[in-house]
Design a protein around this motif. Structure first.
Motif, PDB file in Angstrom:
ATOM      1  N   ILE A   1       0.833  -1.198   0.000  1.00 48.20           N
ATOM      2  CA  ILE A   1       0.000   0.000   0.000  1.00 48.20           C
ATOM      3  C   ILE A   1       0.870   1.252   0.000  1.00 48.20           C
ATOM      4  N   ASN A   2       1.964   1.224   0.754  1.00 44.74           N
ATOM      5  CA  ASN A   2       2.839   2.388   0.839  1.00 44.74           C
ATOM      6  C   ASN A   2       3.490   2.733  -0.492  1.00 44.74           C
ATOM      7  N   LEU A   3       3.592   1.769  -1.399  1.00 45.95           N
ATOM      8  CA  LEU A   3       4.292   1.972  -2.659  1.00 45.95           C
ATOM      9  C   LEU A   3       3.358   2.263  -3.821  1.00 45.95           C
ATOM     10  N   SER A   4       2.056   2.257  -3.601  1.00 40.88           N
ATOM     11  CA  SER A   4       1.104   2.481  -4.679  1.00 40.88           C
ATOM     12  C   SER A   4       0.092   3.544  -4.291  1.00 40.88           C
ATOM     13  N   PRO A   5       0.112   4.707  -4.947  1.00 39.63           N
ATOM     14  CA  PRO A   5      -0.890   5.742  -4.639  1.00 39.63           C
ATOM     15  C   PRO A   5      -2.323   5.330  -4.938  1.00 39.63           C
ATOM     16  N   ALA A   6      -2.526   4.277  -5.730  1.00 39.06           N
ATOM     17  CA  ALA A   6      -3.894   3.848  -6.035  1.00 39.06           C
ATOM     18  C   ALA A   6      -4.519   3.062  -4.894  1.00 39.06           C
ATOM     19  N   LEU A   7      -3.724   2.556  -3.965  1.00 39.32           N
ATOM     20  CA  LEU A   7      -4.217   1.651  -2.932  1.00 39.32           C
ATOM     21  C   LEU A   7      -4.223   2.302  -1.554  1.00 39.32           C
ATOM     22  N   THR A   8      -5.251   1.978  -0.772  1.00 34.27           N
ATOM     23  CA  THR A   8      -5.278   2.291   0.651  1.00 34.27           C
ATOM     24  C   THR A   8      -5.943   1.125   1.370  1.00 34.27           C
ATOM     25  N   ILE A   9      -5.909   1.167   2.700  1.00 37.41           N
ATOM     26  CA  ILE A   9      -6.546   0.129   3.512  1.00 37.41           C
ATOM     27  C   ILE A   9      -7.570   0.779   4.432  1.00 37.41           C
ATOM     28  N   THR A  10      -8.732   0.151   4.530  1.00 39.93           N
ATOM     29  CA  THR A  10      -9.696   0.489   5.567  1.00 39.93           C
ATOM     30  C   THR A  10      -9.436  -0.441   6.745  1.00 39.93           C
ATOM     31  N   TYR A  11      -9.010   0.127   7.863  1.00 43.48           N
ATOM     32  CA  TYR A  11      -8.709  -0.672   9.048  1.00 43.48           C
ATOM     33  C   TYR A  11      -9.957  -0.789   9.914  1.00 43.48           C
ATOM     34  N   GLY A  12     -10.317  -2.028  10.251  1.00 43.94           N
ATOM     35  CA  GLY A  12     -11.479  -2.281  11.079  1.00 43.94           C
ATOM     36  C   GLY A  12     -11.099  -2.541  12.517  1.00 43.94           C
ATOM     37  N   THR A  13     -12.080  -3.017  13.284  1.00 44.41           N
ATOM     38  CA  THR A  13     -11.856  -3.264  14.707  1.00 44.41           C
ATOM     39  C   THR A  13     -11.132  -4.582  14.956  1.00 44.41           C
ATOM     40  N   THR A  14     -11.090  -5.467  13.934  1.00 37.41           N
ATOM     41  CA  THR A  14     -10.291  -6.689  14.002  1.00 37.41           C
ATOM     42  C   THR A  14      -9.654  -6.881  12.629  1.00 37.41           C
ATOM     43  N   PRO A  15      -8.599  -7.709  12.519  1.00 34.95           N
ATOM     44  CA  PRO A  15      -7.965  -7.923  11.211  1.00 34.95           C
ATOM     45  C   PRO A  15      -8.933  -8.418  10.149  1.00 34.95           C
ATOM     46  N   GLN A  74      -1.638 -11.613   5.011  1.00 36.41           N
ATOM     47  CA  GLN A  74      -0.576 -12.485   5.487  1.00 36.41           C
ATOM     48  C   GLN A  74       0.749 -12.072   4.850  1.00 36.41           C
ATOM     49  N   ASP A  75       1.833 -12.689   5.313  1.00 31.94           N
ATOM     50  CA  ASP A  75       3.153 -12.366   4.785  1.00 31.94           C
ATOM     51  C   ASP A  75       3.246 -12.714   3.298  1.00 31.94           C
ATOM     52  N   LEU A  76       3.981 -11.869   2.569  1.00 33.53           N
ATOM     53  CA  LEU A  76       4.268 -12.120   1.162  1.00 33.53           C
ATOM     54  C   LEU A  76       5.658 -12.741   1.072  1.00 33.53           C
ATOM     55  N   THR A  77       5.757 -13.914   0.455  1.00 35.66           N
ATOM     56  CA  THR A  77       7.007 -14.668   0.432  1.00 35.66           C
ATOM     57  C   THR A  77       7.382 -15.039  -0.996  1.00 35.66           C
ATOM     58  N   ASP A  78       8.658 -14.859  -1.335  1.00 35.95           N
ATOM     59  CA  ASP A  78       9.215 -15.299  -2.612  1.00 35.95           C
ATOM     60  C   ASP A  78       8.463 -14.683  -3.793  1.00 35.95           C
ATOM     61  N   ILE A  79       8.254 -13.384  -3.737  1.00 38.24           N
ATOM     62  CA  ILE A  79       7.464 -12.693  -4.755  1.00 38.24           C
ATOM     63  C   ILE A  79       8.373 -12.182  -5.878  1.00 38.24           C
ATOM     64  N   ALA A  80       7.960 -12.434  -7.119  1.00 41.39           N
ATOM     65  CA  ALA A  80       8.687 -11.924  -8.278  1.00 41.39           C
ATOM     66  C   ALA A  80       8.199 -10.533  -8.657  1.00 41.39           C
ATOM     67  N   ARG A  81       6.880 -10.341  -8.699  1.00 45.74           N
ATOM     68  CA  ARG A  81       6.331  -9.020  -9.019  1.00 45.74           C
ATOM     69  C   ARG A  81       4.885  -8.953  -8.541  1.00 45.74           C
ATOM     70  N   ILE A  82       4.429  -7.726  -8.355  1.00 44.66           N
ATOM     71  CA  ILE A  82       3.047  -7.447  -7.976  1.00 44.66           C
ATOM     72  C   ILE A  82       2.492  -6.452  -8.979  1.00 44.66           C
ATOM     73  N   GLU A  83       1.417  -6.838  -9.659  1.00 41.66           N
ATOM     74  CA  GLU A  83       0.757  -5.970 -10.618  1.00 41.66           C
ATOM     75  C   GLU A  83      -0.502  -5.403  -9.984  1.00 41.66           C
ATOM     76  N   ILE A  84      -0.618  -4.097  -9.972  1.00 38.39           N
ATOM     77  CA  ILE A  84      -1.787  -3.426  -9.418  1.00 38.39           C
ATOM     78  C   ILE A  84      -2.607  -2.921 -10.603  1.00 38.39           C
ATOM     79  N   LEU A  85      -3.733  -3.592 -10.828  1.00 39.25           N
ATOM     80  CA  LEU A  85      -4.587  -3.335 -11.989  1.00 39.25           C
ATOM     81  C   LEU A  85      -5.747  -2.468 -11.539  1.00 39.25           C
TER      82      LEU A  85
END
Length: 779
Positions: A61-75, A115-126
């Motif tokens: 989220i920090n690396l993409s201006p198109a994305l944000t998170i709505t934080y709730g009362t639980t995960p 969850q944790d992101l592991t062994d990632i080659a790339r992330i495409e934000i469409l």
């Protein structure tokens, strides 16, 4: 907006003038160059993920201006927003607006994305509706994650990280091609961040997360035309987020929790230094979630004689989670003093808590036919089947104690989806291409819900509701026109539609009246987008621009209204007219010199409400409008005598007007024959946001900027790298979200009662400056 491969490119070492690396994507379910795809895409590749120490989705989220998170009362109540639009009424009967896909397999419940992101080659934000190729839960967009492939001879890598505030990570992978017919890759990680909030009761940290992940890829090529890949995966996650941290309680002297004389704030909050950046709490119950996920993917590719590829993609995933929340926000057995119906103290030696479980099973099957790449007409077509089943058990409070809002329910929901889809692109004239896609989806869904009293007694059902085998058909599509001005400059115009299925309000407020109105209407969207993609200075500079306007109809959100044909007014999950988002986006990557690369992206987003006449009001102390905001219509005759406000023109929550980031790396070539040095820097900015749909300004998060610096050394063969970093260099404190509601407080029990106001915050992971060290090795 269109964000290019933000910071993922690196200089290519050739005898010619150095250039940016080519960026590839699979947004159209085939491998293509980013600059040839008529769609707004951000690509985060391995280099930028490593440079920014990306571990979990919040880092993305920090690396993409198109994305944000709505934080709730639980995960489980956290949600992903794309271009300011996301699901704000989250539950097991409401789908997400943004799909998350890993290696062609969509996640059946969005909470798994955290969850944790592991062994990632790339992330495409469409960005924008992606329902045509990625299904009905991509109505606002999709995040397409690709893990690292099996390639080359056997090799491995190892990484470890430690920070001054106690975060540590260790991970690695190993694999390669054993022969022409067999290959494998295994990856594992173990991460832990205890948190940045102190629980004075237990002497431990909270507001953190961590987990363990193991994944494998097994590849078999039995013939020249057949490839089989099997990918088992396991992950464990433990998150202690969402504890509310008091920033003010006014007045503190005389304040009583729930107006109970034996529960004074001066005692319950003793030792807590209440203030704007307080990091202390007193909780005797964990607020957070512990989960496991296990499953597999099976992919079979058959190379047809005409060059096309026929693919079968099968997946099975099982997810189980326990969640809990400290509902009284203190560390004393409040149920000793909370009154029974007769007014006497309950005398129960427990605190006020809620807890429950999630049990999710997801199955998918896709058959896909993909044409060869080297022809003027290219197509992809397929059949899709998906099944999701979610069971939820929820308990809150204690039977007979009204102040603990006692309830218990067992509920389940399911959806079965069958779809046929296709997309074709045609180079119909010199420098012109047209792309068209269509998807027909048939969904059958339903739920069961049984409610009763919580412990201590055995569960005895008091009511049951259900609605099953609800079927809806929907068609979505996309159409784009692309013009290639030159080899390195392209423009496009795109139109697309999106669809999200029927919804169910499966919460403790469900009753016979609201159950009769289930299911809630499906949500639809349409978008129009103009984009420009350019490659300049002999591939030393890339620039991507996009302007967009998207409208959403029947937005699924809690609202109040009369039940049809009655004079009964209720608040329930409903379809509330519409919302829209529009704006412009820009991504840029530049190879300034052979050893200096910068990447940046910026977005201006105007996400607003277009129709919501019966939205809830919010409280304002000491106002002439009955203690509510000025726009509130008190006891509206149109809406059952309830207090409502018309939010047309209001801002969507967690949708900053401006969000931007800029980062880069400068390599220093040392004369030493063994090592080189490097310096990294990153700055990100986000303007002020509201965190609640009702427009309460006290629930806003102020704008902020965060600066990170790093430096290190690496050997000239890039086998070893030692990095040091300082995150939040200028110690800018900021919150993930803004809340009131640290319990219900008042003063001078029993009478007269004076209202006590309180505010809280939930500090972000990097809300305080910290330093760290990281070591990477290849072998």
């Amino acid at each position: 907006m269109m964000q290019t491969a933000t910071a993922q490119q690196a200089p290519a070492t050739t005898a010619e003038q150095p250039k940016l690396e080519e960026v590839i994507v699979s947004a159209n379910k085939r491998i293509e160059k980013l600059e040839q795809v008529p769609l707004a895409i951000t690509v985060l590749g391995d280099a930028v993920l490593q440079r920014n120490n990306v571990r979990e989705f919040a880092d993305v989220i920090n690396l993409s201006p198109a994305l944000t998170i709505t934080y709730g009362t639980t995960p489980a109540n956290n949600g992903i927003n794309m271009r300011g639009i996301g699901t704000t009424s989250i539950g097991i009967g409401v789908e997400a607006d943004v799909a998350v896909i890993i290696d062609d397999i969509p996640m059946g419940m969005q909470v798994k994305a955290f969850q944790d992101l592991t062994d990632i080659a790339r992330i495409e934000i469409l960005k924008g509706p992606q329902s045509t190729l990625f299904g009905k839960s991509a109505i606002a967009g999709a995040v397409n994650v690709t893990t690292k492939p099996i390639s080359g001879p056997l090799a491995g890598n190892f990484s470890t990280l430690y920070t001054s505030d106690g975060e540590w990570r260790v991970g690695g992978s190993y694999g390669g091609e054993l022969s022409e017919k067999f290959g494998f890759r295994i990856a594992a990680s173990d991460t832990r961040f205890a948190g940045n909030v102190n629980n004075l009761t237990t002497g431990t940290k909270t507001n953190g997360s961590g987990g363990k992940t193991f994944m494998a890829k097994l590849s078999w090529h039995p013939t020249d035309t057949l490839d089989i890949d099997f990918t088992p995966r396991y992950s464990y996650s433990n998150t202690t987020c969402c504890a509310l941290v008091a920033t003010s309680v006014t007045p503190l002297q005389g304040a009583l929790l729930s107006n109970v004389a034996q529960l004074p704030a001066t005692t319950l909050l003793q030792g807590i230094n209440i203030g704007p950046y307080n990091t202390d709490i007193r909780n005797d119950t964990k607020t957070g979630q512990e989960s496991t996920s296990r499953g597999f993917g099976l992919r079979i590719n058959y190379a047809m004689p005409n060059g096309a590829t026929l693919s079968s993609i099968t997946s099975l995933d099982k997810y189980y989670a326990n969640d809990s929340r400290d509902q009284d926000f203190v560390d004393v057995p409040t149920l000793l003093y909370y009154p029974l119906a007769n007014g006497k103290p309950a005398g129960v030696n427990e605190g006020y808590v809620q807890y429950g479980t999630f049990d999710v099973i997801s199955r998918t099957q896709e058959l896909r036919l993909t044409s060869p790449d080297n022809q003027p007409v290219k197509y992809v077509a397929g059949l899709w089947y998906g099944w999701n089943a979610i069971d939820r058990h929820f308990i809150r409070g204690y039977n007979g104690i009204a102040l603990s809002t006692p309830t218990q329910y067992f509920t389940d929901t399911y959806n079965e989806n069958k779809a046929i889809f296709g997309q074709v692109s045609w180079d119909f004239a010199k420098d012109y291409s047209v792309l068209a896609g269509l998807r027909y989806n048939r969904e059958t869904s339903g739920y069961h819900f049984t409610t009763g009293a919580p412990p201590p007694g055995a569960f005895v059902p008091t009511a049951s509701y259900s609605s099953v085998d609800n079927t809806e058909n929907a068609t979505t599509g996309k159409l784009s026109l692309q013009h290639q001005f030159s080899k390195n400059l392209m423009a496009y115009a795109l139109g697309a539609t999106g669809y999200k299925g029927l919804a169910y309000d499966l919460t403790s407020s469900l009753n016979a009246a609201t159950a009769a109105q289930q299911p809630v209407h499906s949500e639809t969207s349409n978008t129009f987008e103009l984009g420009l993609k350019g490659n300049f200075l002999n591939n030393r500079l890339t620039l991507n621009l996009a302007a967009f306007n998207s409208k959403f109809k029947n937005y699924q959100q809690n609202s109040g209204g009369y039940l049809p044909g009655t004079t009964t007014y209720v608040t329930r999950l409903n379809s509330v007219g519409g919302v829209q988002t529009r704006g412009v986006e820009m991504d840029i990557s530049a190879l300034v010199t052979t050893d200096f690369i910068i990447n940046g992206s910026v977005a201006y987003t105007d996400a607003s409400i277009t129709e919501f006449p019966n939205a809830p009001c919010y409280n304002v102390t000491d106002t002439s409008n009955g203690g509510f905001n000025a726009a509130c219509q008190l006891k509206s005759a149109q809406y059952g005598g309830q207090n409502v406000q018309d939010l047309a023109g209001g801002r969507m929550p967690n949708a900053p007007k401006i969000k931007a980031n800029l980062g880069g790396q400068y390599d220093i070539r040392l004369k030493d024959n063994s090592f080189d040095a490097f310096i990294t820097a990153a700055v990100r900015y986000q303007s002020e946001v509201l965190t609640n749909l009702n427009q309460d300004p006290t629930l806003s998060v102020a704008g902020y900027s965060v600066t990170n610096l790093g430096f290190g050394i690496k050997d000239k063969q890039s086998r070893y790298k030692l990095s040091f970093f300082i995150n939040n260099l200028f110690n800018k404190h900021y919150a993930n979200t803004g809340f009131t509601g640290l319990g219900s407080w008042s003063s001078k029990a029993p009478n007269p009662v004076i209202a006590v106001t309180n505010t809280t915050w939930s500090p972000a992971r990097d809300a305080f400056r910290y330093v760290g060290v990281r070591f990477d090795a290849k072998f």
